[in-house]
Scaffold this motif. Structure first.
Motif, short mmCIF file in Angstrom:
data_model
loop_
_atom_site.label_atom_id
_atom_site.label_comp_id
_atom_site.label_asym_id
_atom_site.label_seq_id
_atom_site.Cartn_x
_atom_site.Cartn_y
_atom_site.Cartn_z
N ARG A 1 -9.59 -27.92 72.42
CA ARG A 1 -9.42 -28.53 73.75
C ARG A 1 -8.10 -28.10 74.38
N LYS A 2 -7.04 -28.09 73.59
CA LYS A 2 -5.72 -27.72 74.12
C LYS A 2 -5.72 -26.27 74.60
N GLU B 1 -9.70 -35.15 79.40
CA GLU B 1 -10.07 -34.76 78.03
C GLU B 1 -10.82 -35.88 77.32
N LYS C 1 -7.50 -26.18 77.85
CA LYS C 1 -6.69 -26.85 78.88
C LYS C 1 -5.56 -25.94 79.36
#
Length: 220
Positions: A13-14, A31, A17
């Motif tokens: 996810r990071k 998120e 992002k």
């Protein structure tokens, strides 16, 4: 742009992002780590784009996509998957997903995918294109066969349904109060209209290969 990322791997996810922030200055990113959380935030925030992992705790990406469709929420869904499964892609298409990206290539493909879906276009990642083409071909063949089924007479349709229920011509004749010869004529005409070879077992073989398609007979 408001965008949601739902994936149960925080490092993944990071990475997405950071990539999105670099590409779209001022983007608002929401998120989530579970499908249930994703659905709640989609319902609350109405993001323009929702990126959903296919496998998540509590609710998978397909289930979230279905809820989006049923509740008519205007968000473009991009499905992330680890697998090149035709049935997964087919189900996601039915539920209204606009983009499909293999997770291994997400970093390279996601920007193109987001651009396409925001233009109301479909995006199929190159690694999933073969599976998508097979789905398109199979669906076209299915539609063509459904059109042929619509050309059957009521007597032929009733006969086909009963053959599908493992009834013999003699049993069908008794059930429909017709002669066995009439039923045999119906079976012959069914084979002709469906483009089947004139063999005794060709209709039974076709039925065994098309059980899913025959479920649509109840709609006729």
């Amino acid at each position: 742009m408001k965008l949601l990322i739902a994936d149960d791997h925080p490092i993944f996810r990071k990475g997405l992002k950071d990539l999105l922030i670099d590409t779209y200055p001022g983007i608002e990113i929401i998120e989530c780590s579970t499908g249930a959380e994703a659905w709640n935030k989609i319902e609350e925030h109405k993001p323009q784009v929702s990126i959903l992992d296919i496998n998540m705790p509590e609710m998978n990406g397909l289930e979230v996509t279905k809820k989006i469709r049923l509740n008519r929420i205007n968000t473009k869904v991009i499905i992330l998957t680890m697998y090149k499964e035709k049935e997964m892609i087919r189900k996601a298409m039915i539920e209204g997903a606009s983009g499909f990206v293999l997770k291994d290539f997400a970093v390279n493909e996601l920007m193109d995918c987001i651009q396409k879906v925001r233009e109301n276009k479909k995006y199929i990642g190159p690694a999933l294109q073969t599976a998508y083409n097979e789905i398109t071909f199979e669906d076209k063949k299915k539609q063509e066969m459904l059109e042929k089924l619509k050309n059957l007479s009521q007597g032929e349709l009733k006969t086909l349904k009963l053959v599908n229920n493992n009834k013999t011509s003699k049993e069908i004749a008794e059930l429909l109060f017709l002669s066995e010869k009439t039923i045999e004529n119906y079976r012959s005409k069914i084979c002709q209209k469906l483009g089947l070879p004139p063999r005794n077992n060709s209709l039974v073989l076709w039925i065994n290969e098309n059980k899913e398609l025959l479920s649509a007979l109840n709609e006729f």
